[in-house]
Design an enzyme around this catalytic site. Structure first.
Site, short mmCIF file in Angstrom:
data_model
loop_
_atom_site.label_atom_id
_atom_site.label_comp_id
_atom_site.label_asym_id
_atom_site.label_seq_id
_atom_site.Cartn_x
_atom_site.Cartn_y
_atom_site.Cartn_z
CB THR A 55 -0.48 -3.17 4.70
OG1 THR A 55 -1.77 -3.56 5.17
CG2 THR A 55 -0.59 -2.65 3.29
CB CYS A 56 4.60 -2.14 5.82
SG CYS A 56 3.58 -0.79 6.41
CB SER A 57 5.74 -7.09 6.43
OG SER A 57 6.33 -6.27 7.40
#
Length: 182
Positions: A55-57
């Site tokens: 999700t972060c990337s």
């Protein structure tokens, strides 16, 4: 944490490029404090469970990077991404993501995150202690607006994402700008 709260005073151990060193690894240690990052500026801070995670990337970091100009147009001086990862990991992740505008802050020991009340266990994923996902608009070291994901707890079975998204913060900043203009 909540709006009106002052950020905790901590020291971050960072690695910064120093071309005078030459070689394959021209980086040196540089300690930076909360004041170094936040004093006298209006910034967006977003924190996430870990560099290189899906999700972060895929969404959060690129979303802030891609909307950087609009954040600046809405009165934001800097955007910082923080994670309970060391400086080596944060720098490599930013490099591999092609990040040029967002600055990454390594909270390797989790001290800032703990003092924000956002340190959680993620042993269920093999991560250990990490940050709960949140974002904030910070004005001169004081939280102006606070956007934590729901369900803060240890070993959460999911990774909630939405409240701390770039879109949510842009909506807040647009509304704040309209109210200020009125």
């Amino acid at each position: 944490m909540q709006a009106g709260a002052k950020l905790p005073d901590v020291t971050f151990h960072t690695r910064v490029r120093d071309d005078s060193l030459g070689g394959d690894n021209p980086f040196t240690w540089e300690d930076k404090t909360t004041a170094d990052y936040f004093a006298g500026k209006r910034v967006v801070l977003f924190a996430l469970p870990g560099a290189f995670t899906p999700t972060c990337s895929t969404y959060q970091l690129p979303g802030f990077e891609n909307n950087y100009a609009e954040f600046q147009d809405l009165g934001v001086d800097e955007i910082y991404c923080m994670s309970v990862n060391d400086s080596f990991v944060m720098n490599k992740w930013a490099q591999m993501q092609g990040i040029e505008k967002i600055k990454v802050i390594p909270d390797g020991s989790g001290e800032f995150t703990r003092r924000m009340g956002m340190l959680v266990r993620k042993d269920n994923l093999g991560f250990g202690l990490r940050s709960w996902r949140y974002a904030a608009v910070v004005n001169d070291g004081v939280i102006e607006a606070w956007f934590p994901e729901p369900g803060l707890c240890d070993n959460h079975g999911e990774d909630p994402y939405g409240v701390s998204s770039p879109e949510t913060l842009l909506n807040y900043l647009r509304d704040a700008a309209k109210q200020q203009a009125a």
